[in-house]
Design a protein around this motif. Structure first.
Motif, short mmCIF file in Angstrom:
data_model
loop_
_atom_site.label_atom_id
_atom_site.label_comp_id
_atom_site.label_asym_id
_atom_site.label_seq_id
_atom_site.Cartn_x
_atom_site.Cartn_y
_atom_site.Cartn_z
N UNK A 107 49.40 45.29 36.77
CA UNK A 107 50.46 46.01 37.21
C UNK A 107 49.57 48.00 36.80
N UNK A 108 48.99 48.08 36.14
CA UNK A 108 47.94 48.94 36.10
C UNK A 108 46.99 49.75 37.08
N UNK A 109 47.15 50.47 37.70
CA UNK A 109 44.86 50.57 37.59
C UNK A 109 43.95 50.58 37.60
N UNK A 110 42.80 49.10 37.40
CA UNK A 110 42.22 49.08 36.08
C UNK A 110 41.21 50.67 36.31
N UNK A 111 40.44 49.89 35.44
CA UNK A 111 39.97 51.19 34.93
C UNK A 111 38.83 50.62 35.62
N UNK A 112 38.05 51.72 36.27
CA UNK A 112 35.71 52.10 36.35
C UNK A 112 35.72 50.86 35.19
N UNK A 113 34.39 50.08 36.06
CA UNK A 113 33.74 49.39 34.96
C UNK A 113 32.51 49.99 34.86
N UNK A 114 31.74 50.70 33.90
CA UNK A 114 30.20 51.11 33.83
C UNK A 114 29.49 50.86 32.73
N UNK A 115 28.51 49.69 33.44
CA UNK A 115 27.16 49.83 32.46
C UNK A 115 26.07 51.00 32.42
N UNK A 116 25.33 51.47 31.55
CA UNK A 116 24.10 52.22 31.21
C UNK A 116 23.38 50.82 31.31
N UNK A 117 22.30 51.16 32.49
CA UNK A 117 21.22 50.18 32.65
C UNK A 117 19.99 50.87 32.95
N UNK A 118 19.01 51.33 32.21
CA UNK A 118 18.30 51.86 32.93
C UNK A 118 17.50 51.69 33.94
N UNK A 119 16.29 50.41 33.91
CA UNK A 119 16.49 49.95 34.39
C UNK A 119 17.07 48.74 36.12
N UNK A 120 18.15 49.04 35.49
CA UNK A 120 19.57 47.61 36.11
C UNK A 120 19.22 46.11 36.13
N UNK A 121 18.82 46.06 34.66
CA UNK A 121 18.42 44.36 34.51
C UNK A 121 19.34 43.89 33.45
N UNK A 122 20.08 43.66 34.99
CA UNK A 122 21.58 43.07 34.31
C UNK A 122 21.84 41.87 35.18
N UNK A 123 22.67 40.62 34.26
CA UNK A 123 23.23 39.19 34.98
C UNK A 123 23.41 39.28 36.41
N UNK A 124 22.76 38.73 37.02
CA UNK A 124 23.25 38.51 38.15
C UNK A 124 24.32 37.53 38.35
N UNK A 125 24.82 36.86 37.49
CA UNK A 125 25.97 36.18 37.41
C UNK A 125 26.88 36.74 36.45
N UNK A 126 28.03 36.22 36.58
CA UNK A 126 28.82 36.30 35.53
C UNK A 126 30.46 37.70 36.09
#
Length: 355
Positions: free
Chosen positions: A204-223
């Motif tokens: 019911x609460x306002x969700x927090x912003x989800x922040x990821x620190x990734x220099x080259x944006x090499x992040x999973x494209x699933x999940x």
């Protein structure tokens, strides 16, 4: 004022970029009404209390932060108190925002209202640390959360980490997330754990912003970060050298991409926090991993540390909670002062503030 402060705490993590304020109206020793800043930052606490009281003539207003004096999306709260007919206003803490900064108190006094200040000021300053940091330093308050074994490890040598601490501690982490505007992890954590970074039990609460620190944006494209529809925003802090397909992928999913300059060890986290402050974030919870936590500590950017410690030993071959800090002299080590210790199920929660 203690009640006003407790009401204001209900808004922590919910009201950014505005401060979370509480207001109590009293007349002839009786509680008339109470209010607190609503999700998204408005209506303000004073407006909520005035509306609930209906008749405030001759009342005393206890407010945890100086009433605003400027017209934004709503009229000034100082003017609202004047028009409501209150005879006295008690304030815990002045507002350093240049648009306010004593102007609210001056408006009240000029209208003939008695003003008392600095009541439970230290408690109010503690509650408002995130707002104060953003206004005076341009960056959010940073809370570093560490959940570890008794000997400071966050995983076994094989990488197993679920679960070192118990269910009660994990529930406490949910409450900690809910009291912050944003939760941040490093790229390694995003790749290895595929975290959702959402509120699992307080929807019911306002969700927090989800922040990821990734220099080259090499992040999973699933999940969860790429695929969930929770409505919680995803912001990605990255460097200059990012592949076009990575930019296109995350832009297509509605993520906000924030470019940050580099320093000797990775992204310049001081600049990153300034960028978050410019976007309104006042309270930031860092949940790891070790590289990100170490970079924040090296830069002197951690304001609070919240530790959840379990009575289990993983040994020197386990994964440490922090990456190397490069400290050769004990006098150079970051130091924090113990604020409180509580038992959380079979584990211990301890809160430390920067000295």
């Amino acid at each position: 004022m203690a009640l006003a402060l407790s009401l204001g705490r209900r808004g922590l993590g919910q009201t950014w970029p505005n401060p979370a304020v509480g207001c109590v109206l009293v007349r002839d020793g009786r509680l008339l009404a109470r209010g607190w800043t609503q999700p998204g930052g408005r209506p303000h606490a004073e407006a909520m209390a005035i509306a609930a009281a209906e008749d405030c003539t001759g009342a005393t207003a206890y407010v945890s932060l100086e009433p605003c004096a400027h017209t934004g999306q709503t009229p000034p709260c100082a003017q609202a108190l004047i028009e409501a007919g209150v005879s006295r206003v008690v304030v815990a803490l002045g507002d350093p925002d240049p648009r306010v900064a004593g102007k609210g108190l001056a408006m009240l006094r000029e209208a003939g209202i008695e003003v008392t200040t600095r009541v439970l000021e230290a408690d109010a300053r503690d509650d408002q640390q995130g707002f104060l940091s953003r206004v005076t330093q341009g960056r959010p308050m940073v809370t570093l959360k560490l959940a570890s074994s008794f000997d400071g490890r966050i995983a076994t040598a094989s990488g197993e980490s679920q679960w070192i601490t118990g269910p009660a501690a994990r529930q406490a982490v949910q409450a900690l997330r809910a009291s912050h505007d944003a939760v941040m992890v490093g790229g390694n954590t995003a790749r290895e754990d595929l975290p959702a970074l959402t509120l699992r039990t307080m929807s019911e609460r306002r969700p927090p912003v989800r922040i990821v620190v990734s220099r080259e944006l090499q992040l999973p494209r699933m999940g969860p970060l790429a695929e969930d529809d929770s409505g919680a925003p995803v912001w990605l802090l990255h460097g200059l050298d990012v592949a076009d397909d990575a930019r296109a992928f995350w832009n297509a999913r509605g993520s906000e991409l924030i470019e940050v300059p580099k320093d000797d060890t990775g992204l310049d986290m001081a600049s990153a926090l300034q960028a978050l402050g410019a976007r309104g974030i006042t309270r930031l919870l860092c949940e790891g991993g070790g590289l990100l936590a170490a970079s924040l500590l090296r830069a002197g950017l951690v304001d609070r540390v919240v530790g959840f410690t379990a009575g289990v030993m993983l040994g020197g071959d386990g994964l440490p909670s922090l990456a190397p800090l490069g400290i050769t002299a004990l006098s150079d080590a970051p130091r924090f002062a113990l604020k409180e210790v509580t038992r959380v199920g079979p584990d211990i929660a301890h809160v430390w503030t920067r000295t």
